[in-house]
Design a protein around this motif. Structure first.
Motif, PDB file in Angstrom:
ATOM      1  N   ALA A 193       0.827  -1.207   0.000  1.00  8.63           N
ATOM      2  CA  ALA A 193       0.000   0.000   0.000  1.00  8.63           C
ATOM      3  C   ALA A 193       0.861   1.258   0.000  1.00  8.63           C
ATOM      4  CB  ALA A 193      -0.927  -0.011   1.210  1.00  8.63           C
ATOM      5  N   ARG A 194       1.984   1.208   0.722  1.00 10.40           N
ATOM      6  CA  ARG A 194       2.856   2.373   0.767  1.00 10.40           C
ATOM      7  C   ARG A 194       3.532   2.610  -0.586  1.00 10.40           C
ATOM      8  NH1 ARG A 194       8.407   3.076   4.355  1.00 10.40           N
ATOM      9  NH2 ARG A 194       8.869   5.207   3.695  1.00 10.40           N
ATOM     10  N   LEU A 195       4.029   1.538  -1.211  1.00  9.23           N
ATOM     11  CA  LEU A 195       4.737   1.691  -2.481  1.00  9.23           C
ATOM     12  C   LEU A 195       3.833   2.236  -3.573  1.00  9.23           C
ATOM     13  CD1 LEU A 195       6.884  -1.561  -2.571  1.00  9.23           C
ATOM     14  CD2 LEU A 195       7.725   0.770  -2.402  1.00  9.23           C
ATOM     15  N   TYR A 196       2.559   1.862  -3.527  1.00  8.01           N
ATOM     16  CA  TYR A 196       1.658   2.230  -4.609  1.00  8.01           C
ATOM     17  C   TYR A 196       0.674   3.324  -4.204  1.00  8.01           C
ATOM     18  CZ  TYR A 196       3.667  -1.701  -6.998  1.00  8.01           C
ATOM     19  OH  TYR A 196       4.559  -2.551  -7.598  1.00  8.01           O
ATOM     20  N   PRO A 247      -0.866   6.857  -4.418  1.00  8.88           N
ATOM     21  CA  PRO A 247      -0.910   7.715  -5.615  1.00  8.88           C
ATOM     22  C   PRO A 247       0.038   8.898  -5.546  1.00  8.88           C
ATOM     23  CG  PRO A 247      -2.922   7.926  -4.302  1.00  8.88           C
ATOM     24  CD  PRO A 247      -2.184   6.756  -3.758  1.00  8.88           C
ATOM     25  N   GLU A 248       0.388   9.350  -4.343  1.00 14.90           N
ATOM     26  CA  GLU A 248       1.295  10.500  -4.252  1.00 14.90           C
ATOM     27  C   GLU A 248       2.719  10.157  -4.640  1.00 14.90           C
ATOM     28  OE1 GLU A 248       0.136   9.700   0.157  1.00 14.90           O
ATOM     29  OE2 GLU A 248      -0.677   9.242  -1.815  1.00 14.90           O
ATOM     30  N   ASN A 249       3.021   8.847  -4.785  1.00 14.92           N
ATOM     31  CA  ASN A 249       4.389   8.445  -5.123  1.00 14.92           C
ATOM     32  C   ASN A 249       4.520   7.810  -6.504  1.00 14.92           C
ATOM     33  OD1 ASN A 249       5.257   9.214  -2.545  1.00 14.92           O
ATOM     34  ND2 ASN A 249       4.733   7.224  -1.682  1.00 14.92           N
ATOM     35  N   ILE A 250       3.431   7.641  -7.225  1.00 15.05           N
ATOM     36  CA  ILE A 250       3.476   6.943  -8.518  1.00 15.05           C
ATOM     37  C   ILE A 250       3.964   7.903  -9.599  1.00 15.05           C
ATOM     38  CG2 ILE A 250       2.096   5.801 -10.292  1.00 15.05           C
ATOM     39  CD1 ILE A 250       0.307   4.742  -8.073  1.00 15.05           C
ATOM     40  N   ILE A 251       5.015   7.480 -10.310  1.00 14.16           N
ATOM     41  CA  ILE A 251       5.618   8.312 -11.356  1.00 14.16           C
ATOM     42  C   ILE A 251       5.159   7.801 -12.713  1.00 14.16           C
ATOM     43  CG2 ILE A 251       7.793   9.007 -12.428  1.00 14.16           C
ATOM     44  CD1 ILE A 251       9.091   8.802  -9.695  1.00 14.16           C
ATOM     45  N   LEU A 252       4.740   8.708 -13.563  1.00 14.20           N
ATOM     46  CA  LEU A 252       4.353   8.372 -14.927  1.00 14.20           C
ATOM     47  C   LEU A 252       5.609   8.385 -15.784  1.00 14.20           C
ATOM     48  CD1 LEU A 252       1.824   7.771 -16.611  1.00 14.20           C
ATOM     49  CD2 LEU A 252       1.729  10.187 -17.174  1.00 14.20           C
ATOM     50  N   GLN A 253       6.066   7.204 -16.218  1.00 13.29           N
ATOM     51  CA  GLN A 253       7.342   7.097 -16.915  1.00 13.29           C
ATOM     52  C   GLN A 253       7.181   7.411 -18.400  1.00 13.29           C
ATOM     53  OE1 GLN A 253      10.012   6.771 -15.379  1.00 13.29           O
ATOM     54  NE2 GLN A 253       9.736   5.642 -13.502  1.00 13.29           N
ATOM     55  N   SER A 254       8.322   7.646 -19.053  1.00 10.11           N
ATOM     56  CA  SER A 254       8.306   8.008 -20.467  1.00 10.11           C
ATOM     57  C   SER A 254       7.754   6.887 -21.331  1.00 10.11           C
ATOM     58  CB  SER A 254       9.709   8.385 -20.939  1.00 10.11           C
ATOM     59  OG  SER A 254      10.585   7.298 -20.795  1.00 10.11           O
ATOM     60  N   TYR A 255       7.966   5.600 -20.921  1.00  7.76           N
ATOM     61  CA  TYR A 255       7.489   4.522 -21.766  1.00  7.76           C
ATOM     62  C   TYR A 255       5.980   4.364 -21.714  1.00  7.76           C
ATOM     63  CZ  TYR A 255       8.230   2.021 -17.315  1.00  7.76           C
ATOM     64  OH  TYR A 255       8.254   1.647 -16.000  1.00  7.76           O
ATOM     65  N   SER A 256       5.284   5.180 -20.887  1.00  8.08           N
ATOM     66  CA  SER A 256       3.830   5.160 -20.935  1.00  8.08           C
ATOM     67  C   SER A 256       3.336   5.617 -22.299  1.00  8.08           C
ATOM     68  CB  SER A 256       3.251   6.061 -19.838  1.00  8.08           C
ATOM     69  OG  SER A 256       3.660   5.620 -18.570  1.00  8.08           O
ATOM     70  N   ASN A 307      -2.226  13.293   0.601  1.00 10.41           N
ATOM     71  CA  ASN A 307      -2.055  12.321   1.678  1.00 10.41           C
ATOM     72  C   ASN A 307      -3.212  11.337   1.575  1.00 10.41           C
ATOM     73  OD1 ASN A 307      -1.662  10.871   3.997  1.00 10.41           O
ATOM     74  ND2 ASN A 307      -2.002  12.567   5.418  1.00 10.41           N
ATOM     75  N   SER A 308      -2.929  10.177   0.999  1.00  9.56           N
ATOM     76  CA  SER A 308      -3.973   9.170   0.845  1.00  9.56           C
ATOM     77  C   SER A 308      -4.050   8.245   2.054  1.00  9.56           C
ATOM     78  CB  SER A 308      -3.724   8.344  -0.419  1.00  9.56           C
ATOM     79  OG  SER A 308      -2.499   7.628  -0.309  1.00  9.56           O
TER      80      SER A 308
END
Length: 604
Positions: free
Chosen positions: A312-315, A317-326, A456-457
């Motif tokens: 839950a901590r790793l995922y 939403p405040e920590n999710i990065i949208l990468q270039s390969y998206s 802060n989710s």
């Protein structure tokens, strides 16, 4: 491409016969039936740049195929293939001149081996040309890169980005293999490769030898051998480079490893059952496979098998990065950000006409929310005494559970070089300065926006600290307060925001437009979108950045954007489903018939 190589290999060995032509025809029909839907759908996506596959891919590959065919025929005494050898050289000179020295060296090595075979018939050049062509190609690749001038490697900047630094020692190379690290496969796959190389010189079956040569090319493109890697990537076409530009080993190994298996086992079938070589190979697999499974289990457990709290901590939403390969093969918009991005800030409204300007963007959304309750903070900078390039900004920013705040920075006309780090008890992200992405992403550049969202989710109070890690010549200079930004903090309230996202799929938005204009959302534009504004269908257009855009009137608007797809997309779905079902059933029937024939033969 692999199927074409195998068919070409049969032409090299057996000549261009009616059976070869029938095989090409059947392969083409099956390929179009199975892959045609995918190609049809992909053709709907606007390309980031245009290719010419005939000049870039087909002609160079055809020249290499003609070179190999002519060499094998000449080695077998057919001098009428000499013009084909010169024709291959002309094709390469016209379409891929950097391959000419390589082709000349391969031809020299192979023809020399063919001449030596007259003195030593055991070399087997005529019966088994594939090992000699493969070995000559590897040697020629290394030598030609060492000899080629800079201007004959057209993708030198690509080569530098993928070759990397050479390994410092053999021990380091072996350590990486054993650990399966740094894009290197496990030792079991090296055992397959080395076994295949040994079998390649001994077995009469051509199919396995050619398959191993194909796998070897993929393997060498990943190995940290600078000359070979530089040769392969320097001569790779733009089409192939685009397929592997992101994390090349992640896309290569799903191809290379099955082809290794595909190559070794047909060659192993030619080895007598009771021979020592077969026993050594199978014994090596029995020893290495448990080790491989254990290593992979450890890797998977370390990445995926986690407790619920850690996952839950790793995922969050405040920590999710949208990468270039998206975006992959899609065009990246000028708003592309190499970091955490909040879609609620990524809707823009443009005024149309000669005075085209932004009416809504992240900064204007933040300013509208600040009008109700915004707090300006003159940040105090404290330099780390041990690591002077690190500067801590105060005060910290509290976030209640479920709360989102917008931070709009004022860089005071400066463009700092380094990293802006946003961290808390459960939050960590960083943004490169002066620009954390392309020209209209977050940063301090002239076109960059200045606003990011923090959230802060979780269920506990979060305290956000801002840190700057400086880079460049002045990284350790004493802190001067005027060099560091100030920030205006506002609470994000969807009801007060001019843009509210009510749903992501379908995309439903409420937009308060100060005047009519073009609304630009964060979906890449390609055919198949259905758009409505206040219940009325409107055309979907592509913006200058390749995103879905539409016209909206002034005032409150409800926008609904659905992806339904084109009629070609729906046709491709049913075509693909039918083709795979028919092919699967035909394969199953063929296997059952073959099994029945074997039983009948055994009974007789």
């Amino acid at each position: 491409l692999a199927a074409g190589i195998f068919l070409g290999a049969s032409a090299i060995g057996d000549g261009i016969t009616g059976r070869w032509g029938l095989g090409c025809g059947v392969t083409a029909v099956v390929f179009l039936a199975l892959a045609g839907p995918y190609l049809l759908v992909m053709s709907e996506i606007p390309p980031t740049h245009l290719f010419n596959p005939v000049e870039n891919l087909i002609m160079p590959v055809g020249g290499l195929f003609l070179l190999a065919l002519a060499l094998v025929r000449l080695a077998r005494g057919s001098l009428r293939w000499l013009p084909a050898l010169f024709l291959a050289g002309l094709v390469l000179r016209e379409f891929k001149p950097s391959l000419l020295p390589f082709a000349g060296l391969v031809a020299g090595f192979f023809l020399l081996a063919a001449l030596l075979e007259r003195r030593w018939p055991g070399l087997g050049v005529r019966e088994r040309p594939e090992p000699w062509l493969t070995g000559g190609a590897v040697a020629a690749a290394a030598i030609s890169v060492a000899w080629l001038p800079e201007n004959l490697l057209p993708a030198r900047e690509i080569v530098r980005s993928v070759v990397g630094t050479p390994l410092g020692s053999v021990a380091e190379f072996l350590r990486r293999i054993i650990a399966g690290a740094d894009a290197q496969p496990h030792a079991v796959w090296w055992w397959l490769l080395l076994t295949g190389l040994g079998l390649m010189w001994r077995t009469p079956g051509r199919f396995g030898r050619v398959a191993l040569a194909v796998a070897l090319a993929a393997v060498l493109s990943i190995l940290p051998v600078p000359l070979l890697k530089a040769f392969l990537w320097g001569n790779t076409t733009v089409e192939i480079w685009d397929l592997f530009v992101d994390a090349d080993w992640l896309r290569f190994w799903p191809f290379a490893l099955p082809v290794l298996l595909f190559a070794v086992f047909p060659m192993l079938a030619d080895v007598p059952r009771g021979s020592r070589g077969r026993k050594v190979f199978i014994g090596g697999l029995l020893v290495l496979l448990p080790w491989a499974f254990w290593t992979h289990y450890g890797n998977v457990r370390g990445v995926f098998v986690r407790g619920a709290a850690e996952t839950a901590r790793l995922y969050r939403p405040e920590n999710i990065i949208l990468q270039s390969y998206s975006w992959d093969l899609l065009r990246k918009p000028s708003y592309y950000l190499s970091g955490v991005i909040d879609p609620r800030l990524e809707v823009r409204l443009w005024r149309q006409g000669p005075g085209r300007e932004l009416l809504l963007d992240p900064d204007r959304i933040a300013k509208q929310l600040e009008a109700a309750a915004g707090t300006h903070l003159d940040l105090q900078a404290t330099q780390d005494p041990t690591y002077p390039q690190w500067v801590y900004l105060a005060p910290k920013i509290p976030l209640q559970p479920g709360e989102t705040k917008l931070l709009r920075f004022d860089f005071k006309g400066r463009q700092p070089v380094g990293w802006l780090i946003v961290r808390g008890q459960e939050t960590y992200r960083d943004y490169v300065l002066p620009s954390a992405g392309l020209e209209r992403s977050f940063g301090s550049g002239p076109l960059n926006t200045r606003t990011i969202a923090v959230m802060n989710s979780g269920k506990a109070l979060e305290t956000i600290e801002l840190v700057i890690k400086r880079e460049g010549p002045a990284a350790t200079a004493p802190v001067v307060a005027a060099d560091f930004p100030s920030v205006t903090v506002s609470s994000y309230d969807p009801a007060r925001s001019p843009v509210e996202i009510r749903s992501l799929s379908p995309l439903v938005l409420r937009v308060s437009a100060p005047e009519k204009g073009m609304l630009e959302v964060f979906r890449s534009a390609y055919p198949g979108y259905r758009v409505s504004v206040n219940g009325k269908n409107v055309p979907s257009i592509s913006s200058r950045d390749g995103l879905v855009a539409l016209q909206v009137p002034a005032g409150e608007n409800e926008v609904v954007i659905r992806f339904r797809g084109t009629w070609q997309l729906r046709l491709a779905f049913w075509w693909s489903l039918s083709a795979w079902v028919v092919t699967g059933l035909a394969t199953l029937v063929g296997m059952l018939c073959a099994a029945g024939c074997r039983r009948d033969d055994a009974a007789v």
